[in-house]
Design an enzyme around this catalytic site. Structure first.
Site, mmCIF file in Angstrom:
data_model
loop_
_atom_site.group_PDB
_atom_site.id
_atom_site.type_symbol
_atom_site.label_atom_id
_atom_site.label_comp_id
_atom_site.label_asym_id
_atom_site.label_seq_id
_atom_site.Cartn_x
_atom_site.Cartn_y
_atom_site.Cartn_z
ATOM 1 N N HIS A 1 -5.041 6.407 10.542
ATOM 2 C CA HIS A 1 -3.957 6.728 9.615
ATOM 3 C C HIS A 1 -4.409 6.720 8.165
ATOM 4 C CE1 HIS A 1 -3.955 2.523 8.624
ATOM 5 N NE2 HIS A 1 -2.771 2.515 8.045
ATOM 6 N N LYS B 1 2.953 3.595 -7.822
ATOM 7 C CA LYS B 1 2.849 2.418 -6.959
ATOM 8 C C LYS B 1 3.727 1.315 -7.540
ATOM 9 C CE LYS B 1 -0.799 1.097 -4.846
ATOM 10 N NZ LYS B 1 -0.504 1.579 -3.470
ATOM 11 N N ASN C 1 0.813 -1.228 0.000
ATOM 12 C CA ASN C 1 0.000 0.000 0.000
ATOM 13 C C ASN C 1 0.845 1.276 0.000
ATOM 14 O OD1 ASN C 1 1.006 -0.133 2.594
ATOM 15 N ND2 ASN C 1 -0.966 0.076 3.630
ATOM 16 N N GLU D 1 1.954 10.255 -4.611
ATOM 17 C CA GLU D 1 0.751 10.749 -5.281
ATOM 18 C C GLU D 1 0.838 12.259 -5.466
ATOM 19 O OE1 GLU D 1 -2.939 8.430 -4.244
ATOM 20 O OE2 GLU D 1 -3.590 10.414 -3.610
#
Length: 490
Positions: free
Chosen positions: A409, A483, A213, A217
């Site tokens: 979070h 990613k 994960n 971005e």
């Protein structure tokens, strides 16, 4: 059975003579937890030395303790509620680049390529996978692990010294307050050639995202009208591009954590101690024991690596943007952890606050912020949602004390990775991102990381607001995502 005490507040009993678990979440969020998550929370509250447990709205099954929980103890340290990715964290880099500068798809792909030449993604990947990365030799890696973001480390890497002031913790020391103790332990760990070679191979992962994960971005910042003063204090620029990063201590921290679990489990077995609730993932050590001090040293070194990893990534990202937009300026807004144990004043005493998938949330005037640039505002809270629905910058209110000065979070998983791969449809994932004008470096966006693999972000944020923990300052809307995945077509 939970007792509802507010629109987004509830308590979960953990047994006689124990204070109940604080649960943050609206009714839909509380229904999302599932029995195993609640059982892990109860087991955590019943564990030796634990004084308080908080379950956040992103909570789901974790390693011993749930991901999305806070576990407080004045006397014991628990590796499980820190996890194997020591100091996994969020950071936000704000640039002075107007949002419309990256509207064109070819331009965004050009920036993605520039970043990926500097910052590799994927498990086990490091500098040799990125031709424009910065070299980390054994001597510098040792210094990073034992000193964190010291002036010498930042100078050696070419990272702005001022960025250290925008860190929740710029460096971590041994329990005795010394970096020399960390150095002695790290030297001992590398006492043989094969052990030293492995450690130095992990140093070379500095400046990389890893897999799962973790992500980078590009965002467009949308400041709420009511929060413009706080946004300005944070350094946010409405209508400009920012870059949000999520990663941790990579293989270096993972090796430290796994070795500690192994060591502590062996110590339990030799001493004939019972694991809490029979779960070896809830292994622990008294903080003043040799085992506790060794764990805290290793956690500190993993945390130092994670800190510098983030700072280097941000500097490399800014360098990549400057390749496409010469002269663009950028400043670190904040760097904050969500997998760490810290000593903090809680309920009138200094205790070890374990945050597993939980973020520190200190409001204006909190004693730990005195003397920092965030003393009069509270520090920024960085909450990732998903690239389709956005992420958030928040600021804590006085109500955060109800949750041990912590919030979630992120959104938290709704589907396991296996279920996401089975249930989610690839073309629907790709179409949803395209409709929101989001591109990535992946030729096929990973199904187990799709937006619908995560909880409803608006419901999660609503839980935080309604519980009185924090308020939103700005919404971040993604323009592209980096990613672990195959490179995108030109």
């Amino acid at each position: 059975m939970m007792t509802v005490t507010g629109e987004a507040l509830a308590t979960l009993p953990a047994g006689a003579d124990l204070s109940p678990i604080t649960v943050i979440g609206t009714e839909p969020i509380r229904q999302s937890f599932g029995g195993e998550t609640l059982t892990q929370a109860i087991n955590s509250r019943r564990a030796p030395g634990v004084s308080r447990v908080v379950l956040n709205p992103d909570a789901h099954v974790g390693y011993g303790a749930p991901v999305g929980c806070v576990m407080v103890s004045p006397t014991h340290i628990y590796p499980g509620p820190v996890g194997v990715d020591i100091k996994c964290s969020m950071s936000l880099l704000q640039m002075d680049l107007p949002a419309d500068a990256i509207d064109a798809l070819p331009l965004r792909k050009q920036i993605i390529r520039a970043i990926c030449k500097r910052v590799p993604t994927g498990a086990g990947r490091g500098q040799r996978h990125a031709p424009k990365s910065r070299s980390i030799d054994g001597k510098l890696g040792f210094k990073i692990a034992t000193e964190g973001a010291s002036k010498q480390v930042l100078k050696k890497l070419g990272i702005p010294k001022s960025w250290a002031d925008a860190c929740e913790d710029a460096y971590h020391t041994a329990p005795d307050g010394s970096s020399d103790t960390l150095a002695a332990r790290l030297e001992w760990m590398g006492r043989t050639r094969d052990k030293l070679d492995r450690i130095e191979s992990k140093y070379r992962q500095l400046g990389s995202y890893g897999g799962g994960n973790h992500f980078g971005e590009a965002e467009v910042v949308h400041v709420l009208d009511s929060q413009r003063a706080i946004a300005e204090a944070f350094g946010l620029k409405d209508g400009c591009v920012a870059f949000l990063s999520h990663c941790g201590s990579r293989g270096f921290g993972h090796d430290l954590a796994v070795a500690q679990f192994r060591t502590l489990k062996t110590a339990f077995q030799k001493q004939g101690l019972a694991f809490p609730a029979g779960d070896p993932q809830l292994v622990y050590a008294p903080v003043d024991s040799p085992e506790g001090r060794d764990y805290l040293c290793d956690m500190a070194m993993g945390a130092n690596f994670a800190t510098v990893n983030h700072l280097l990534i941000n500097d490399l990202v800014l360098e990549a943007f400057r390749e496409v937009f010469p002269g663009v300026r950028g400043e670190l807004v904040y760097f904050i952890s969500h997998n760490i144990a810290r000593q903090e004043p809680i309920d009138g005493t200094v205790q070890w606050v374990h945050r597993k998938g939980a973020t520190r949330a200190l409001p204006a005037g909190h004693p730990q912020l005195v003397g920092t640039r965030f003393e009069s505002t509270g520090h920024p809270i960085l909450l990732p949602g998903n690239p389709r629905d956005g992420s958030s910058v928040m600021v804590a209110g006085e109500g955060a004390s109800a949750a041990a000065y912590s919030v979630n979070h992120g959104a938290g998983r709704r589907l396991s990775r296996t279920k996401a791969k089975k249930q989610l449809v690839q073309h629907e994932i790709d179409q949803g991102l395209a409709e929101h004008d989001v591109v990535s470096n992946c030729s096929v966006y990973p199904r187990d990381e799709a937006p619908d693999a995560y909880k409803d972000f608006e419901e999660v944020l609503g839980s935080v607001r309604k519980a009185g923990l924090a308020e939103e300052v700005a919404r971040l809307k993604a323009k592209f995502v980096i990613k672990d995945g195959a490179a995108a077509d030109d």
